[in-house]
Design a protein around this motif. Structure first.
Motif, PDB file in Angstrom:
ATOM      1  N   VAL A  16      18.637 -59.899   0.300  1.00  0.00           N
ATOM      2  CA  VAL A  16      17.209 -60.302   0.748  1.00  0.00           C
ATOM      3  C   VAL A  16      16.728 -60.984   0.181  1.00  0.00           C
ATOM      4  N   ILE A  17      16.091 -62.231  -0.712  1.00  0.00           N
ATOM      5  CA  ILE A  17      15.302 -62.262  -1.550  1.00  0.00           C
ATOM      6  C   ILE A  17      14.062 -62.759  -1.243  1.00  0.00           C
ATOM      7  N   GLY A  18      13.220 -61.077  -2.043  1.00  0.00           N
ATOM      8  CA  GLY A  18      11.575 -60.930  -1.420  1.00  0.00           C
ATOM      9  C   GLY A  18      12.003 -59.972  -0.646  1.00  0.00           C
ATOM     10  N   GLY A  20       8.401 -59.276   1.309  1.00  0.00           N
ATOM     11  CA  GLY A  20       7.223 -59.758   2.139  1.00  0.00           C
ATOM     12  C   GLY A  20       7.138 -59.839   3.265  1.00  0.00           C
ATOM     13  N   PHE A  21       6.314 -59.867   4.624  1.00  0.00           N
ATOM     14  CA  PHE A  21       6.778 -59.757   6.627  1.00  0.00           C
ATOM     15  C   PHE A  21       8.130 -60.373   6.798  1.00  0.00           C
ATOM     16  N   ALA A  22       8.551 -62.020   5.744  1.00  0.00           N
ATOM     17  CA  ALA A  22       9.516 -62.709   6.352  1.00  0.00           C
ATOM     18  C   ALA A  22      10.903 -61.708   5.887  1.00  0.00           C
ATOM     19  N   GLU A  41      13.174 -57.906  -5.177  1.00  0.00           N
ATOM     20  CA  GLU A  41      12.144 -58.224  -5.313  1.00  0.00           C
ATOM     21  C   GLU A  41      11.804 -57.838  -7.311  1.00  0.00           C
ATOM     22  N   ALA A  42      10.469 -59.441  -6.909  1.00  0.00           N
ATOM     23  CA  ALA A  42      10.179 -59.967  -8.045  1.00  0.00           C
ATOM     24  C   ALA A  42       9.185 -58.590  -8.640  1.00  0.00           C
ATOM     25  N   ARG A  43       8.447 -58.596  -7.978  1.00  0.00           N
ATOM     26  CA  ARG A  43       7.258 -57.297  -8.175  1.00  0.00           C
ATOM     27  C   ARG A  43       7.477 -56.266  -8.217  1.00  0.00           C
ATOM     28  N   LEU A  62      -6.306 -57.729  -0.902  1.00  0.00           N
ATOM     29  CA  LEU A  62      -5.872 -58.702  -1.543  1.00  0.00           C
ATOM     30  C   LEU A  62      -5.494 -59.856  -0.972  1.00  0.00           C
ATOM     31  N   GLY A  63      -4.506 -59.784   0.149  1.00  0.00           N
ATOM     32  CA  GLY A  63      -3.750 -60.749   0.642  1.00  0.00           C
ATOM     33  C   GLY A  63      -4.345 -61.345   1.976  1.00  0.00           C
ATOM     34  N   GLY A  64      -3.142 -61.735   2.704  1.00  0.00           N
ATOM     35  CA  GLY A  64      -3.412 -61.691   4.657  1.00  0.00           C
ATOM     36  C   GLY A  64      -4.189 -60.541   5.206  1.00  0.00           C
ATOM     37  N   LYS A 270      12.694 -72.772  -8.859  1.00  0.00           N
ATOM     38  CA  LYS A 270      12.452 -71.734  -9.603  1.00  0.00           C
ATOM     39  C   LYS A 270      13.649 -71.223  -9.478  1.00  0.00           C
ATOM     40  N   ILE A 271      14.039 -71.335  -8.176  1.00  0.00           N
ATOM     41  CA  ILE A 271      15.697 -70.906  -8.343  1.00  0.00           C
ATOM     42  C   ILE A 271      16.564 -71.545  -8.760  1.00  0.00           C
ATOM     43  N   GLN A 272      17.753 -71.837  -9.541  1.00  0.00           N
ATOM     44  CA  GLN A 272      18.560 -72.563  -9.107  1.00  0.00           C
ATOM     45  C   GLN A 272      19.793 -72.149  -8.185  1.00  0.00           C
ATOM     46  N   ASN A 294      -6.901 -74.138  -4.432  1.00  0.00           N
ATOM     47  CA  ASN A 294      -7.949 -72.755  -4.092  1.00  0.00           C
ATOM     48  C   ASN A 294      -7.807 -71.967  -2.765  1.00  0.00           C
ATOM     49  N   ALA A 295      -6.995 -71.072  -3.430  1.00  0.00           N
ATOM     50  CA  ALA A 295      -6.562 -70.040  -2.376  1.00  0.00           C
ATOM     51  C   ALA A 295      -6.365 -68.703  -3.381  1.00  0.00           C
ATOM     52  N   ALA A 296      -8.071 -68.386  -3.567  1.00  0.00           N
ATOM     53  CA  ALA A 296      -7.886 -66.760  -4.540  1.00  0.00           C
ATOM     54  C   ALA A 296      -8.911 -65.957  -3.073  1.00  0.00           C
ATOM     55  N   PRO A 376       2.727 -65.525 -10.539  1.00  0.00           N
ATOM     56  CA  PRO A 376       3.592 -65.798 -10.801  1.00  0.00           C
ATOM     57  C   PRO A 376       4.431 -65.912  -9.598  1.00  0.00           C
ATOM     58  N   TRP A 377       4.579 -65.302  -8.816  1.00  0.00           N
ATOM     59  CA  TRP A 377       5.517 -64.532  -7.443  1.00  0.00           C
ATOM     60  C   TRP A 377       5.240 -65.222  -6.298  1.00  0.00           C
ATOM     61  N   SER A 378       4.003 -66.395  -5.665  1.00  0.00           N
ATOM     62  CA  SER A 378       3.600 -67.328  -4.932  1.00  0.00           C
ATOM     63  C   SER A 378       3.563 -69.040  -5.096  1.00  0.00           C
ATOM     64  N   GLY A 380       1.206 -70.492  -5.248  1.00  0.00           N
ATOM     65  CA  GLY A 380       0.371 -70.938  -3.927  1.00  0.00           C
ATOM     66  C   GLY A 380      -0.191 -70.198  -2.788  1.00  0.00           C
ATOM     67  N   GLY A 381      -1.024 -70.264  -1.869  1.00  0.00           N
ATOM     68  CA  GLY A 381      -1.796 -69.176  -1.058  1.00  0.00           C
ATOM     69  C   GLY A 381      -1.061 -69.034   0.016  1.00  0.00           C
ATOM     70  N   TRP A 382      -1.746 -69.279   1.346  1.00  0.00           N
ATOM     71  CA  TRP A 382      -1.269 -69.328   2.661  1.00  0.00           C
ATOM     72  C   TRP A 382      -0.006 -70.747   2.810  1.00  0.00           C
ATOM     73  N   SER A 418       0.845 -67.301   8.436  1.00  0.00           N
ATOM     74  CA  SER A 418       0.392 -65.706   8.939  1.00  0.00           C
ATOM     75  C   SER A 418       1.739 -65.214   9.121  1.00  0.00           C
ATOM     76  N   PHE A 419       1.271 -63.435   9.002  1.00  0.00           N
ATOM     77  CA  PHE A 419       1.518 -62.849   8.973  1.00  0.00           C
ATOM     78  C   PHE A 419       3.243 -63.265  10.592  1.00  0.00           C
ATOM     79  N   GLU A 420       2.645 -63.451  11.336  1.00  0.00           N
ATOM     80  CA  GLU A 420       3.552 -64.077  12.585  1.00  0.00           C
ATOM     81  C   GLU A 420       4.593 -64.760  12.663  1.00  0.00           C
TER      82      GLU A 420
HETATM   83  C1  LIG Z   1      -5.743 -64.920   0.541  1.00  0.00           C
HETATM   84  C2  LIG Z   1      -4.544 -65.447   1.935  1.00  0.00           C
HETATM   85  C3  LIG Z   1      -5.433 -64.917   2.720  1.00  0.00           C
HETATM   86  C4  LIG Z   1      -4.226 -64.581   4.283  1.00  0.00           C
HETATM   87  N1  LIG Z   1      -4.782 -64.793   5.773  1.00  0.00           N
HETATM   88  C5  LIG Z   1      -4.419 -64.126   6.753  1.00  0.00           C
HETATM   89  C6  LIG Z   1      -4.553 -63.767   7.713  1.00  0.00           C
HETATM   90  O1  LIG Z   1      -5.881 -62.876   7.508  1.00  0.00           O
HETATM   91  N2  LIG Z   1      -3.636 -63.578   8.527  1.00  0.00           N
HETATM   92  C7  LIG Z   1      -2.061 -64.057   8.288  1.00  0.00           C
HETATM   93  O2  LIG Z   1      -1.945 -63.699   9.369  1.00  0.00           O
HETATM   94  N3  LIG Z   1      -2.039 -64.266   6.969  1.00  0.00           N
HETATM   95  C8  LIG Z   1      -2.130 -64.484   6.669  1.00  0.00           C
HETATM   96  N4  LIG Z   1      -2.125 -64.951   5.044  1.00  0.00           N
HETATM   97  C9  LIG Z   1      -0.767 -65.741   4.747  1.00  0.00           C
HETATM   98  C10 LIG Z   1      -0.028 -64.440   4.885  1.00  0.00           C
HETATM   99  O3  LIG Z   1      -0.289 -64.206   4.538  1.00  0.00           O
HETATM  100  C11 LIG Z   1       1.491 -65.203   4.759  1.00  0.00           C
HETATM  101  O4  LIG Z   1       1.977 -66.189   5.589  1.00  0.00           O
HETATM  102  C12 LIG Z   1       3.272 -63.985   4.614  1.00  0.00           C
HETATM  103  O5  LIG Z   1       2.543 -63.308   3.979  1.00  0.00           O
HETATM  104  C13 LIG Z   1       3.783 -64.632   3.985  1.00  0.00           C
HETATM  105  O6  LIG Z   1       4.782 -63.674   3.713  1.00  0.00           O
HETATM  106  P1  LIG Z   1       6.539 -64.274   2.891  1.00  0.00           P
HETATM  107  O7  LIG Z   1       7.434 -63.504   3.400  1.00  0.00           O
HETATM  108  O8  LIG Z   1       6.144 -65.261   4.244  1.00  0.00           O
HETATM  109  O9  LIG Z   1       6.188 -64.638   1.838  1.00  0.00           O
HETATM  110  P2  LIG Z   1       5.625 -63.474   0.663  1.00  0.00           P
HETATM  111  O10 LIG Z   1       4.528 -62.630   1.527  1.00  0.00           O
HETATM  112  O11 LIG Z   1       4.734 -64.292  -0.158  1.00  0.00           O
HETATM  113  O12 LIG Z   1       7.105 -62.836   0.534  1.00  0.00           O
HETATM  114  C14 LIG Z   1       7.770 -63.070  -0.875  1.00  0.00           C
HETATM  115  C15 LIG Z   1       8.565 -62.603  -1.467  1.00  0.00           C
HETATM  116  O13 LIG Z   1       9.123 -62.991  -2.513  1.00  0.00           O
HETATM  117  C16 LIG Z   1       8.815 -63.125  -3.702  1.00  0.00           C
HETATM  118  N5  LIG Z   1       9.501 -63.161  -4.589  1.00  0.00           N
HETATM  119  C17 LIG Z   1       9.261 -64.491  -5.202  1.00  0.00           C
HETATM  120  N6  LIG Z   1       9.805 -65.299  -6.427  1.00  0.00           N
HETATM  121  C18 LIG Z   1      11.033 -64.355  -6.068  1.00  0.00           C
HETATM  122  C19 LIG Z   1      12.093 -64.362  -7.041  1.00  0.00           C
HETATM  123  N7  LIG Z   1      12.324 -65.389  -7.946  1.00  0.00           N
HETATM  124  N8  LIG Z   1      13.148 -63.342  -6.822  1.00  0.00           N
HETATM  125  C20 LIG Z   1      12.612 -61.715  -5.912  1.00  0.00           C
HETATM  126  N9  LIG Z   1      11.583 -61.606  -5.345  1.00  0.00           N
HETATM  127  C21 LIG Z   1      11.058 -63.147  -5.176  1.00  0.00           C
HETATM  128  C22 LIG Z   1       7.010 -62.284  -3.712  1.00  0.00           C
HETATM  129  O14 LIG Z   1       6.796 -61.481  -5.662  1.00  0.00           O
HETATM  130  C23 LIG Z   1       6.639 -62.084  -2.572  1.00  0.00           C
HETATM  131  O15 LIG Z   1       6.789 -60.327  -2.436  1.00  0.00           O
HETATM  132  C24 LIG Z   1      -3.031 -64.758   3.914  1.00  0.00           C
HETATM  133  C25 LIG Z   1      -1.871 -65.713   3.120  1.00  0.00           C
HETATM  134  C26 LIG Z   1      -3.399 -65.425   1.848  1.00  0.00           C
HETATM  135  C27 LIG Z   1      -2.584 -65.844   0.082  1.00  0.00           C
END
Ligand SMILES: Cc1cc2nc3c(=O)[nH]c(=O)nc-3n(C[C@H](O)[C@H](O)[C@H](O)COP(=O)(O)OP(=O)(O)OC[C@H]3O[C@@H](n4cnc5c(N)ncnc54)[C@H](O)[C@@H]3O)c2cc1C
Length: 437
Positions: A16-18, A20-22, A41-43, A62-64, A270-272, A294-296, A376-378, A380-382, A418-420
């Motif tokens: 599993v690469i990454g 995050g929630f997914a 995980e990159a981070r 700092l994020g969702g 960014k991945i081959q 804009n997604a700070a 560098p590892w996102s 982009g924002g949501w 979203s998390f969902e």
């Molecule tokens: C500012 C902000 C506010 C938000 N607010 C909400 C909210 O209030 N409620 C809500 O439900 N959702 C919110 N979201 C959205 C929610 O955070 C995301 O939809 C969700 O966290 C995405 O999860 P993910 O696992 O898909 O991706 P990510 O959480 O981005 O996880 C992907 C992982 O892959 C890793 N990765 C990247 N490239 C590589 C690589 N080459 N090799 C290995 N690892 C790599 C990253 O480091 C990261 O850990 C918000 C998002 C942002 C940015």
């Protein structure tokens, strides 16, 4: 090519690469099917676009952060791991743009007016999103609306200047700063998932996780009993028809019968991949789904007691929106803001000037900013689909590529961005690859 896979690394059933929630959800689901996952995980931390930290003596997201009551999968996970949610006190005042400048309103006055305008914007969505979690159920009706940007919809409605000012800023914010970049259907689907009412829409920040959003990611990952390697960015993913070989930035190789790519959709490019990504996947990652520019998320310590006040900027304002968080023991206030176009989020004087536009009496004393677009590892924002992306791309990008499946909050059937949505897609991806092991 490359060196042979060392034996000790060959014992995983899935990579599993990454993390995050997914990714953690996919790993946990694979484990539940009796498979052994390896998470790369990159981070140096879990969570990705979720990051619970501590700042100014407070727990900060700092994020969702927020959960809608209709996040069925997320609430199931919270119950499974015994995590509680909390709600913030309702705002007492709201600052909104009007054609005559910013005005302070009582929420009970302004909220119904905004709701009436949003109901116009999303009119028709009961039909075209008859089944909100199966968005393509009425693909026939979507043909006319999916190509529309939020801006195109607002223009077509010919709203009064008052009505436009009430909603344009919020819609532009969700689209990453410019309402031309967001699809009408992306937000109309949220509206449908919220129950097609403004009361439901207003629940999008109804609750947050008491111990922080990262606590839920950690609980799921713990249940996955996965080997996790941090600081391990993946650079290449190759599928030879029998196994998937994953190469990391340091040149290390890991292999397993299947892989789940759970990095942000914006990062696929960014991945081959070999064989190369299918056409629609490649198009989607070139266009991007994680919003820009804009997604700070900005945590601001401002002087004095500003009260429980929400601020909505107009489209184009350097501060897009602000919500209150807490009153600090020294009397200052902690607010959460999102940036709008042109703001230098690293310069406190610029942020202070932008905040003073709405709250002239206060001063930004300190700030903690996480700029997800320049992360560098996102990169982009949501997730928020662009015009036309649902019909052109969604069904295809949910499909696996050989032994590789894709997961992320950027590509669910339900709640995008979203998390969902991330949890939904992690479950789907695990289900797609498990039979191939
Ligand atoms: C500012 C902000 C506010 C938000 N607010 C909400 C909210 O209030 N409620 C809500 O439900 N959702 C919110 N979201 C959205 C929610 O955070 C995301 O939809 C969700 O966290 C995405 O999860 P993910 O696992 O898909 O991706 P990510 O959480 O981005 O996880 C992907 C992982 O892959 C890793 N990765 C990247 N490239 C590589 C690589 N080459 N090799 C290995 N690892 C790599 C990253 O480091 C990261 O850990 C918000 C998002 C942002 C940015």
């Amino acid at each position: 090519g490359g060196r042979a896979v060392p034996e000790e690394e060959a014992r995983y059933d899935a990579i599993v690469i990454g993390a995050g929630f997914a990714g953690v959800t996919a790993a946990r689901e694979l484990r539940n099917k009796g498979l052994k996952p390896l998470v790369l995980e990159a981070r140096d931390r879990i969570g990705g676009r979720v990051w619970t930290s501590t700042w100014a003596g407070e727990q900060v997201e700092l994020g969702g952060a927020w959960l809608h009551p209709n996040y069925e999968l997320t609430y199931k996970e919270l119950n499974r791991y015994g995590l509680k949610t909390i709600s913030d006190a309702a705002p007492e005042k709201a600052i909104y743009p009007t054609p005559a400048g910013y005005k302070t309103f009582a929420p009970e006055e302004i909220v119904p007016r905004i709701g009436a305008v949003l109901a116009k914007v999303f009119d028709g969505s009961r039909q075209y999103f008859e089944r909100p979690r199966e968005p393509l159920y009425r693909a026939d009706l979507l043909k006319a609306v999916d190509p529309l940007s939020l801006r195109a919809r607002l223009d077509a409605l010919k709203l009064s200047a008052e009505d436009l000012a009430l909603v344009h800023g919020e819609l532009a914010t969700y689209a990453g700063g410019d309402s031309r970049d967001g699809a009408l259907t992306a937000l109309a689907q949220w509206w449908a998932l919220c129950g097609w009412t403004h009361e439901g829409w207003a629940q999008m920040s109804a609750a947050r996780i008491e111990k922080g959003a990262s606590a839920l990611v950690q609980s799921i990952l713990t249940a996955a009993q996965a080997t996790v390697r941090f600081n391990t960015p993946v650079t290449a993913v190759a599928d030879d028809g029998k196994r998937v070989v994953v190469t990391t930035a340091s040149g290390a190789k890991f292999s397993a019968p299947v892989a789940v790519v759970a990095v942000p959709l914006n990062m696929w490019k960014k991945i081959q991949f070999s064989p190369g990504l299918p056409k629609v996947h490649a198009e989607a990652t070139q266009e991007g789904v994680g919003v820009k520019p804009n997604a700070a998320k900005m945590w601001l310590r401002v002087s004095g007691d500003v009260g429980r006040i929400v601020v909505q900027g107009n489209a184009g304002d350097p501060i897009a929106a602000m919500v209150p968080h807490a009153r600090l023991s020294n009397g200052d206030s902690l607010m959460i803001a999102l940036n709008g176009p042109g703001l230098n989020v690293n310069d406190r004087a610029s942020v202070d000037a932008a905040v003073k536009k709405f709250l002239p009496q206060t001063r930004v004393i300190d700030m903690k900013v996480q700029d997800w677009v320049n992360d560098p590892w996102s990169q982009g924002g949501w997730g928020m689909r662009r015009p036309g992306q649902m019909l052109r791309q969604l069904p295809a990008i949910q499909q696996p590529h050989g032994r590789i499946a894709f997961a992320g909050g950027d590509l669910p059937s339900g709640w995008i961005g979203s998390f969902e949505g991330a949890i939904e897609s992690g479950m789907r991806a695990a289900g797609q690859v498990a039979p191939l092991v």
